[in-house]
Design a protein around this motif. Structure first.
Motif, PDB file in Angstrom:
ATOM      1  N   PRO A  15      -2.419   6.108   0.489  1.00  0.00           N
ATOM      2  CA  PRO A  15      -2.792   4.695   0.571  1.00  0.00           C
ATOM      3  C   PRO A  15      -2.638   3.909  -0.729  1.00  0.00           C
ATOM      4  O   PRO A  15      -2.469   2.705  -0.701  1.00  0.00           O
ATOM      5  CB  PRO A  15      -4.250   4.702   1.018  1.00  0.00           C
ATOM      6  CG  PRO A  15      -4.694   6.098   1.055  1.00  0.00           C
ATOM      7  CD  PRO A  15      -3.518   6.985   0.861  1.00  0.00           C
ATOM      8  N   LEU A  16      -2.664   4.573  -1.870  1.00  0.00           N
ATOM      9  CA  LEU A  16      -2.541   3.875  -3.143  1.00  0.00           C
ATOM     10  C   LEU A  16      -1.106   3.866  -3.677  1.00  0.00           C
ATOM     11  O   LEU A  16      -0.864   3.456  -4.805  1.00  0.00           O
ATOM     12  CB  LEU A  16      -3.474   4.494  -4.182  1.00  0.00           C
ATOM     13  CG  LEU A  16      -4.960   4.424  -3.841  1.00  0.00           C
ATOM     14  CD1 LEU A  16      -5.788   5.117  -4.903  1.00  0.00           C
ATOM     15  CD2 LEU A  16      -5.415   2.991  -3.670  1.00  0.00           C
ATOM     16  N   GLU A  31       2.436   3.613  -7.934  1.00  0.00           N
ATOM     17  CA  GLU A  31       1.213   4.407  -7.836  1.00  0.00           C
ATOM     18  C   GLU A  31       0.053   3.605  -8.428  1.00  0.00           C
ATOM     19  O   GLU A  31      -0.159   3.604  -9.638  1.00  0.00           O
ATOM     20  CB  GLU A  31       1.361   5.733  -8.575  1.00  0.00           C
ATOM     21  CG  GLU A  31       2.419   6.635  -7.989  1.00  0.00           C
ATOM     22  CD  GLU A  31       2.550   7.924  -8.764  1.00  0.00           C
ATOM     23  OE1 GLU A  31       2.534   8.980  -8.128  1.00  0.00           O
ATOM     24  OE2 GLU A  31       2.663   7.869 -10.012  1.00  0.00           O
ATOM     25  N   LEU A  32      -0.684   2.920  -7.564  1.00  0.00           N
ATOM     26  CA  LEU A  32      -1.786   2.086  -8.040  1.00  0.00           C
ATOM     27  C   LEU A  32      -2.874   2.907  -8.718  1.00  0.00           C
ATOM     28  O   LEU A  32      -3.604   2.399  -9.568  1.00  0.00           O
ATOM     29  CB  LEU A  32      -2.380   1.287  -6.879  1.00  0.00           C
ATOM     30  CG  LEU A  32      -1.432   0.309  -6.182  1.00  0.00           C
ATOM     31  CD1 LEU A  32      -2.162  -0.424  -5.077  1.00  0.00           C
ATOM     32  CD2 LEU A  32      -0.817  -0.654  -7.164  1.00  0.00           C
ATOM     33  N   ASP A  33      -2.985   4.170  -8.359  1.00  0.00           N
ATOM     34  CA  ASP A  33      -4.000   5.034  -8.967  1.00  0.00           C
ATOM     35  C   ASP A  33      -3.594   5.507 -10.364  1.00  0.00           C
ATOM     36  O   ASP A  33      -4.352   6.200 -11.027  1.00  0.00           O
ATOM     37  CB  ASP A  33      -4.325   6.219  -8.066  1.00  0.00           C
ATOM     38  CG  ASP A  33      -3.099   7.006  -7.635  1.00  0.00           C
ATOM     39  OD1 ASP A  33      -2.001   6.410  -7.535  1.00  0.00           O
ATOM     40  OD2 ASP A  33      -3.231   8.212  -7.363  1.00  0.00           O
ATOM     41  N   GLN A  63      -3.443  -8.019  -6.437  1.00  0.00           N
ATOM     42  CA  GLN A  63      -4.643  -8.181  -5.605  1.00  0.00           C
ATOM     43  C   GLN A  63      -5.270  -6.818  -5.316  1.00  0.00           C
ATOM     44  O   GLN A  63      -6.483  -6.649  -5.406  1.00  0.00           O
ATOM     45  CB  GLN A  63      -4.275  -8.919  -4.306  1.00  0.00           C
ATOM     46  CG  GLN A  63      -5.436  -9.280  -3.423  1.00  0.00           C
ATOM     47  CD  GLN A  63      -5.793  -8.206  -2.415  1.00  0.00           C
ATOM     48  OE1 GLN A  63      -4.964  -7.409  -2.006  1.00  0.00           O
ATOM     49  NE2 GLN A  63      -7.034  -8.173  -2.035  1.00  0.00           N
ATOM     50  N   LYS A  64      -4.445  -5.831  -5.008  1.00  0.00           N
ATOM     51  CA  LYS A  64      -4.973  -4.491  -4.708  1.00  0.00           C
ATOM     52  C   LYS A  64      -5.567  -3.838  -5.953  1.00  0.00           C
ATOM     53  O   LYS A  64      -6.619  -3.207  -5.880  1.00  0.00           O
ATOM     54  CB  LYS A  64      -3.885  -3.629  -4.086  1.00  0.00           C
ATOM     55  CG  LYS A  64      -3.566  -4.083  -2.675  1.00  0.00           C
ATOM     56  CD  LYS A  64      -2.424  -3.318  -2.066  1.00  0.00           C
ATOM     57  CE  LYS A  64      -2.191  -3.850  -0.645  1.00  0.00           C
ATOM     58  NZ  LYS A  64      -1.039  -3.250  -0.006  1.00  0.00           N
ATOM     59  N   ILE A  65      -4.920  -4.007  -7.091  1.00  0.00           N
ATOM     60  CA  ILE A  65      -5.472  -3.463  -8.339  1.00  0.00           C
ATOM     61  C   ILE A  65      -6.791  -4.147  -8.676  1.00  0.00           C
ATOM     62  O   ILE A  65      -7.737  -3.502  -9.128  1.00  0.00           O
ATOM     63  CB  ILE A  65      -4.462  -3.600  -9.495  1.00  0.00           C
ATOM     64  CG1 ILE A  65      -3.312  -2.614  -9.296  1.00  0.00           C
ATOM     65  CG2 ILE A  65      -5.134  -3.369 -10.840  1.00  0.00           C
ATOM     66  CD1 ILE A  65      -2.189  -2.766 -10.299  1.00  0.00           C
ATOM     67  N   PHE A  92     -12.972   1.048  -4.274  1.00  0.00           N
ATOM     68  CA  PHE A  92     -11.630   0.562  -3.975  1.00  0.00           C
ATOM     69  C   PHE A  92     -11.317   0.793  -2.512  1.00  0.00           C
ATOM     70  O   PHE A  92     -11.535   1.862  -1.983  1.00  0.00           O
ATOM     71  CB  PHE A  92     -10.589   1.314  -4.814  1.00  0.00           C
ATOM     72  CG  PHE A  92      -9.208   0.833  -4.608  1.00  0.00           C
ATOM     73  CD1 PHE A  92      -8.837  -0.427  -5.012  1.00  0.00           C
ATOM     74  CD2 PHE A  92      -8.274   1.645  -4.008  1.00  0.00           C
ATOM     75  CE1 PHE A  92      -7.548  -0.881  -4.833  1.00  0.00           C
ATOM     76  CE2 PHE A  92      -6.989   1.204  -3.813  1.00  0.00           C
ATOM     77  CZ  PHE A  92      -6.635  -0.063  -4.235  1.00  0.00           C
ATOM     78  N   SER A  93     -10.875  -0.235  -1.856  1.00  0.00           N
ATOM     79  CA  SER A  93     -10.417  -0.080  -0.483  1.00  0.00           C
ATOM     80  C   SER A  93      -9.313  -1.086  -0.228  1.00  0.00           C
ATOM     81  O   SER A  93      -9.365  -2.204  -0.721  1.00  0.00           O
ATOM     82  CB  SER A  93     -11.569  -0.310   0.503  1.00  0.00           C
ATOM     83  OG  SER A  93     -12.075  -1.608   0.368  1.00  0.00           O
TER      84      SER A  93
END
Length: 94
Positions: A15-16, A31-33, A63-65, A92-93
């Motif tokens: 998902p990330l 890779e947002l993580d 926005q997701k970060i 985080f979701s």
């Protein structure tokens, strides 16, 4: 200082990990993580311009970060019926 995120060619669904747009010269998933802050003037962290992502994609990633920096409350209950504890956590979701 600049913010960077890793790009992977790994095909696993996570998902990330967000797929880069198809029309870029670089392929893979962001890779947002793996968001990091690096010193842009450090020779050891030399960066090189490769391409520009579409504004809509960049806004979606930012926005997701940003969700990782928002505080939410989590209620933690114990066996002791009279006591309920509330603490702030970064959640985080997507």
């Amino acid at each position: 200082m600049i913010k960077v995120v890793a790009i992977t060619s790994n095909e696993k669904d996570f998902p990330l990990h967000i797929e880069l747009p198809d029309d870029l010269p670089i392929h893979g998933k962001v890779e947002l993580d793996h968001e990091r802050t690096i010193g842009s003037s450090s020779p050891a962290r030399a960066c090189e311009y490769r391409c520009t992502v579409p504004a809509e994609f960049l806004n979606d990633i930012l926005q997701k970060i940003s969700l990782t920096y928002k505080k939410k409350s989590l209620v933690v209950a114990t066996n002791d019926i009279d006591k309920v504890y509330i603490s702030d956590l970064n959640r985080f979701s997507i």
